[in-house]
Motif scaffolding. Sequence first.
Motif, PDB file in Angstrom:
ATOM      1  N   MET A   1     -24.067  23.831  23.445  1.00 31.36           N
ATOM      2  CA  MET A   1     -24.436  22.606  24.132  1.00 31.36           C
ATOM      3  C   MET A   1     -23.934  22.678  25.569  1.00 31.36           C
ATOM      4  SD  MET A   1     -26.202  20.579  22.255  1.00 31.36           S
ATOM      5  CE  MET A   1     -26.047  19.078  23.214  1.00 31.36           C
ATOM      6  N   ASP A   2     -24.820  22.402  26.518  1.00 28.71           N
ATOM      7  CA  ASP A   2     -24.420  22.345  27.919  1.00 28.71           C
ATOM      8  C   ASP A   2     -23.817  20.975  28.175  1.00 28.71           C
ATOM      9  OD1 ASP A   2     -24.057  22.691  30.605  1.00 28.71           O
ATOM     10  OD2 ASP A   2     -26.163  22.328  31.133  1.00 28.71           O
ATOM     11  N   GLN A   3     -22.533  20.894  27.952  1.00 29.07           N
ATOM     12  CA  GLN A   3     -21.846  19.624  28.086  1.00 29.07           C
ATOM     13  C   GLN A   3     -20.487  19.849  28.741  1.00 29.07           C
ATOM     14  OE1 GLN A   3     -21.517  18.336  24.047  1.00 29.07           O
ATOM     15  NE2 GLN A   3     -20.113  19.984  23.456  1.00 29.07           N
TER      16      GLN A   3
ATOM     17  N   PRO B   1     -14.177  23.402  33.524  1.00 31.46           N
ATOM     18  CA  PRO B   1     -15.162  24.227  34.218  1.00 31.46           C
ATOM     19  C   PRO B   1     -16.502  23.506  34.281  1.00 31.46           C
ATOM     20  CG  PRO B   1     -14.768  25.063  32.006  1.00 31.46           C
ATOM     21  CD  PRO B   1     -13.760  23.997  32.241  1.00 31.46           C
ATOM     22  N   SER B   2     -17.123  23.555  35.445  1.00 35.24           N
ATOM     23  CA  SER B   2     -18.369  22.823  35.622  1.00 35.24           C
ATOM     24  C   SER B   2     -19.346  23.645  36.441  1.00 35.24           C
ATOM     25  CB  SER B   2     -18.099  21.479  36.308  1.00 35.24           C
ATOM     26  OG  SER B   2     -17.538  21.701  37.595  1.00 35.24           O
TER      27      SER B   2
ATOM     28  N   PRO C   1     -23.306  19.100  33.818  1.00 40.81           N
ATOM     29  CA  PRO C   1     -23.900  19.503  32.535  1.00 40.81           C
ATOM     30  C   PRO C   1     -25.202  18.755  32.272  1.00 40.81           C
ATOM     31  CG  PRO C   1     -22.034  18.067  32.180  1.00 40.81           C
ATOM     32  CD  PRO C   1     -22.045  18.366  33.642  1.00 40.81           C
ATOM     33  N   SER C   2     -26.151  19.445  31.648  1.00 38.17           N
ATOM     34  CA  SER C   2     -27.444  18.833  31.344  1.00 38.17           C
ATOM     35  C   SER C   2     -27.410  18.053  30.045  1.00 38.17           C
ATOM     36  CB  SER C   2     -28.518  19.920  31.246  1.00 38.17           C
ATOM     37  OG  SER C   2     -28.254  20.779  30.142  1.00 38.17           O
ATOM     38  N   GLY C   3     -26.440  18.320  29.176  1.00 43.85           N
ATOM     39  CA  GLY C   3     -26.385  17.693  27.876  1.00 43.85           C
ATOM     40  C   GLY C   3     -27.366  18.287  26.890  1.00 43.85           C
ATOM     41  N   ALA C   4     -28.067  19.348  27.317  1.00 39.75           N
ATOM     42  CA  ALA C   4     -29.095  19.946  26.466  1.00 39.75           C
ATOM     43  C   ALA C   4     -28.533  21.136  25.721  1.00 39.75           C
ATOM     44  CB  ALA C   4     -30.275  20.388  27.329  1.00 39.75           C
ATOM     45  N   PRO C   5     -29.109  21.425  24.523  1.00 39.07           N
ATOM     46  CA  PRO C   5     -28.730  22.657  23.833  1.00 39.07           C
ATOM     47  C   PRO C   5     -29.258  23.856  24.600  1.00 39.07           C
ATOM     48  CG  PRO C   5     -30.551  21.599  22.697  1.00 39.07           C
ATOM     49  CD  PRO C   5     -30.114  20.642  23.770  1.00 39.07           C
ATOM     50  N   MET C   6     -28.471  24.919  24.599  1.00 34.44           N
ATOM     51  CA  MET C   6     -28.850  26.157  25.293  1.00 34.44           C
ATOM     52  C   MET C   6     -28.469  27.347  24.427  1.00 34.44           C
ATOM     53  SD  MET C   6     -27.754  25.498  29.271  1.00 34.44           S
ATOM     54  CE  MET C   6     -28.680  26.950  29.776  1.00 34.44           C
ATOM     55  N   THR C   7     -29.171  28.436  24.635  1.00 33.37           N
ATOM     56  CA  THR C   7     -28.815  29.669  23.937  1.00 33.37           C
ATOM     57  C   THR C   7     -27.805  30.458  24.756  1.00 33.37           C
ATOM     58  OG1 THR C   7     -30.612  30.896  24.967  1.00 33.37           O
ATOM     59  CG2 THR C   7     -31.081  29.828  22.868  1.00 33.37           C
ATOM     60  N   LEU C   8     -27.191  31.406  24.088  1.00 34.44           N
ATOM     61  CA  LEU C   8     -26.273  32.314  24.778  1.00 34.44           C
ATOM     62  C   LEU C   8     -26.995  33.024  25.915  1.00 34.44           C
ATOM     63  CD1 LEU C   8     -23.668  34.654  23.211  1.00 34.44           C
ATOM     64  CD2 LEU C   8     -25.402  35.656  24.675  1.00 34.44           C
ATOM     65  N   ARG C   9     -28.230  33.453  25.660  1.00 33.09           N
ATOM     66  CA  ARG C   9     -29.020  34.150  26.687  1.00 33.09           C
ATOM     67  C   ARG C   9     -29.189  33.276  27.922  1.00 33.09           C
ATOM     68  NH1 ARG C   9     -34.234  34.291  28.508  1.00 33.09           N
ATOM     69  NH2 ARG C   9     -34.988  36.334  29.228  1.00 33.09           N
ATOM     70  N   GLU C  10     -29.533  32.004  27.722  1.00 26.81           N
ATOM     71  CA  GLU C  10     -29.735  31.112  28.857  1.00 26.81           C
ATOM     72  C   GLU C  10     -28.439  30.864  29.625  1.00 26.81           C
ATOM     73  OE1 GLU C  10     -33.381  28.339  27.290  1.00 26.81           O
ATOM     74  OE2 GLU C  10     -31.364  28.003  26.475  1.00 26.81           O
TER      75      GLU C  10
ATOM     76  N   LEU D   1     -26.222  32.978  30.405  1.00 22.09           N
ATOM     77  CA  LEU D   1     -26.059  34.025  31.412  1.00 22.09           C
ATOM     78  C   LEU D   1     -27.204  34.012  32.413  1.00 22.09           C
ATOM     79  CD1 LEU D   1     -24.507  36.400  32.518  1.00 22.09           C
ATOM     80  CD2 LEU D   1     -25.651  37.892  30.869  1.00 22.09           C
ATOM     81  N   VAL D   2     -28.437  33.806  31.932  1.00 22.55           N
ATOM     82  CA  VAL D   2     -29.596  33.804  32.837  1.00 22.55           C
ATOM     83  C   VAL D   2     -29.428  32.757  33.931  1.00 22.55           C
ATOM     84  CG1 VAL D   2     -32.059  33.241  32.991  1.00 22.55           C
ATOM     85  CG2 VAL D   2     -31.231  34.766  31.184  1.00 22.55           C
ATOM     86  N   TYR D   3     -28.962  31.559  33.554  1.00 23.08           N
ATOM     87  CA  TYR D   3     -28.803  30.477  34.518  1.00 23.08           C
ATOM     88  C   TYR D   3     -27.371  30.344  35.016  1.00 23.08           C
ATOM     89  CZ  TYR D   3     -33.396  29.406  32.695  1.00 23.08           C
ATOM     90  OH  TYR D   3     -34.717  29.492  32.311  1.00 23.08           O
ATOM     91  N   SER D   4     -26.527  31.299  34.634  1.00 24.63           N
ATOM     92  CA  SER D   4     -25.148  31.371  35.119  1.00 24.63           C
ATOM     93  C   SER D   4     -24.398  30.056  34.887  1.00 24.63           C
ATOM     94  CB  SER D   4     -25.135  31.732  36.601  1.00 24.63           C
ATOM     95  OG  SER D   4     -23.873  32.234  36.978  1.00 24.63           O
ATOM     96  N   LYS D   5     -24.446  29.555  33.652  1.00 22.24           N
ATOM     97  CA  LYS D   5     -23.819  28.280  33.324  1.00 22.24           C
ATOM     98  C   LYS D   5     -22.339  28.493  32.996  1.00 22.24           C
ATOM     99  CE  LYS D   5     -25.748  24.900  32.892  1.00 22.24           C
ATOM    100  NZ  LYS D   5     -26.021  23.804  33.884  1.00 22.24           N
ATOM    101  N   ASN D   6     -21.488  27.864  33.790  1.00 21.17           N
ATOM    102  CA  ASN D   6     -20.048  27.984  33.568  1.00 21.17           C
ATOM    103  C   ASN D   6     -19.619  27.337  32.254  1.00 21.17           C
ATOM    104  OD1 ASN D   6     -19.765  29.328  35.966  1.00 21.17           O
ATOM    105  ND2 ASN D   6     -19.120  27.526  37.128  1.00 21.17           N
ATOM    106  N   THR D   7     -20.252  26.212  31.900  1.00 17.65           N
ATOM    107  CA  THR D   7     -19.857  25.521  30.670  1.00 17.65           C
ATOM    108  C   THR D   7     -20.160  26.377  29.444  1.00 17.65           C
ATOM    109  OG1 THR D   7     -22.027  24.420  30.694  1.00 17.65           O
ATOM    110  CG2 THR D   7     -20.165  23.223  31.647  1.00 17.65           C
ATOM    111  N   ILE D   8     -21.289  27.061  29.458  1.00 15.50           N
ATOM    112  CA  ILE D   8     -21.641  27.920  28.325  1.00 15.50           C
ATOM    113  C   ILE D   8     -20.742  29.156  28.314  1.00 15.50           C
ATOM    114  CG2 ILE D   8     -23.488  29.214  27.203  1.00 15.50           C
ATOM    115  CD1 ILE D   8     -23.881  26.157  27.265  1.00 15.50           C
ATOM    116  N   THR D   9     -20.507  29.733  29.499  1.00 15.83           N
ATOM    117  CA  THR D   9     -19.675  30.931  29.590  1.00 15.83           C
ATOM    118  C   THR D   9     -18.268  30.659  29.074  1.00 15.83           C
ATOM    119  OG1 THR D   9     -20.932  31.644  31.526  1.00 15.83           O
ATOM    120  CG2 THR D   9     -18.828  32.729  31.141  1.00 15.83           C
TER     121      THR D   9
END
Length: 814
Positions: free
Chosen positions: A470-472, A486-487, A492-501, A503-511
């Motif tokens: 979750m991008d939160q 980390p932001s 954060p979009s509050g949307a579910p994201m995959t591991l692939r996304e 890295l593709v979108y360089s999301k600090n919250t997912i990383t």
Amino acid sequence: MITPPDIDLTEPAPSRLRQIVTSIAHGLRHPTLRGLAWGLAAVPVVLLIYVLALIPFTPSINDLRKAKAAKPSVVLSADGQQLTVFSRANRDWVPLAEISPHVVNALISTEDARFYQHRGMHLQRTASAAMNTVQGKVQGGSTITQQLARNLYPEEIGRARTMTRKIKEAITSLKIEAVYSKDEILETYLNTVPFLYNAYGIEMAARTYFDKTADTLNVLESATLIGMLKGTSYYNPVLNPERALQRRNTVLGRMVRHQKLPAEQLAALKQMPLKVDFERQEPELGPAPHFTQQLRRWLIEWADRNSYNMYADGLVVHTTIDSRLQVMANEALTRQADKLQTLSDADWAQKSGWTAKGAKRELMLTFVRDSAEYKAAIKAGQSDEQSFKELAGDVTFMQKLREDKTRLQAGFLALNPSNGHVMAWVGSRDFVIDQFDHVAQARRQPGSTFKPFVYGAALENGSRPYDGFMDQAVDIAMGDGSFWRPSDGGGPSGAPMTLREGLVYSKNTITAQVMQIVGPARVASLARSMGVRQSKLDEVMSLALGTSPVTLREMVASYGTLVNDGRYVPPMVVTRVEDRNGQVVEAFQSAVAETAMSTAAANMLLDVMRGVVDQGTGAGIRSRYGIKADVAGKTGTTQDNTDGWFILMHPQLVAGAWVGFNDNRVTMGDRWGQGAQSALPMVGEFFQQAIKAKVVDARARFSAPDGLSKQAPPPGLEPLPLPGAPLAEITPIEPPLGSAVTVQGPQGGAPTGMLSPPPIKYVNIQILPAAPAPAADLPAMQSPPPRAVEAGTQDAPRELPVLQMSAPRVVTEP
């Protein structure tokens, strides 16, 4: 001989020694005629013994033969182009036939009129100089050959005014005359004599003082240069033109005396001005000066180990550099950095950025107080207020300070991932201005270019590109009661994201969430295995966002490991060294590749990074530079746009660029400082030109299948479409333990902060009880933290942890 009293040989040794000393002292107090005669006769014998004792401390005949055939080392590119020459001094050797005869006539007339008659020493002149020296009148008595001995062997002979130096100089000059012909002595002398301003030899002197070649020097110019030899600083025609003019006329007079110049021309020539056309001659830097400086250090050690002289033995060093790619890299970096400098100058303009109120002005005040001028003023007794006021009011000082601190810098490196061959190396925008190498010496925070190590460790650990997050907003305990959050730039979009996304979108919250799964120890270990082997990596959670400084060379080499199916090959710069005759002295092969990660994980990660270029933060490679080849890469930007990075991978070539300021307190602007805007254009233009010139094959393909990371999840983890309410209507939920819930995202369109619509999300999640948190000093995977796990998987559940970390400085990238 002094007659001592009788010595009793039956006495013990100490007693006999006392008797000998006593007898010598008696003889000195009461000399006899016979003793004086023997004493005078012994002087030449003692002198001869002293001379013989000094011979081993002078250059040997073999040394002289080597010096006669001295030839500097040459460095060549892989395609046979000269990169540089390693010579001891800034000289351009020219044959005697290509030196103006006026130079030779002036030299012999002034320095050694009997040059062609003596065999290295002019005994009468030497004796006269010795007598004058004894009387306190220093006078040179050295021949051209003796001067050459000093020039060739300054360490062995020296320049001290001592008898020992004169004897060593005389011995060496006799040896030189035995090895060299008279013309060779003249040629060697004129090509080695120093003329100030780092100009050695007559050719460099002619260019420096008269902007012409040695063969075109006229009689006045020749006399001026030869006149300098008596004292280059004292008779410097640039700083001391009157002395130089007088000395020139003295040389002209001696040329007339020795019939090298018609007497009727002397008066008119003496009235002529100097007409100096001065231009300092800088050494040829070649197209890769930072690279060759790194190579020089290596070659010095190699030559010492193998008993070679890199300045005289004519070695030929074959490197891995491709001269075509090097030129492209130079041009791309220069062109793009110049554009960025214009933007930087606008941001840091004198009125708007440098002296205006705010953070930039405070930084400017700090720079003033850090300056050597300010510290000198304080040391001289001035107050802080007075010193600062004077410097701040000095327009010239302030302008120079601003230019120095806000001059943008960059580094660029390209290598062949299959064998580690370095193909292009640019250490800074201008070697003359900044010799600091931003490829191998500078260590800077890599920002998001470090994230592939995090995702690579996760893939090695069993994670898959379709794993859901979750991008939160994420709160991570610092351990001292505070939290690290980390932001990302857009929140954060509050949307579910995959591991692939992630890295593709360089999301600090997912990383950060992925880092919690694998732990910093595994990430650091993988980074070291892949190529970050010189820089220290702090094994803390914030490492995920690139907080540990590294070099550009380490990062590019690590990305090369991905292209090479997860096998690391160290960067390599030399393929072979040849002697002056073209015989190979030593050949070098690429190191045996080391397995850093599994081929499957490497291919999966590389395919994810294709997405960075196709639809993520590196999309400018496609849209702006029209590159259609199979490429993958990653951008990187550190906090406040302090550093901009971009690394691009191609099956045949990996290239990366770093952009920033030497002083990391100076930052780039929000409009242009991100890696996608600052570093990407350098790499993009480079690849564009390399493909256009067909140095790189646009048809080459990675071994990783295209779309590998987009494969569907296994049966049982069915994806759901994303219908439902707008993003703002999604609210946090706390379902009971053991229940299965469905999370819905927006229908169509890109969630806030995203660059393009995400693909399908995997949102069937089961909430499980929390397990005990791991100890702070244990790897994150040894004791699992509280978690949510995906339902319906065939394998062991994939963990979505509650995050905890201790972090220093945070880096961000939109």
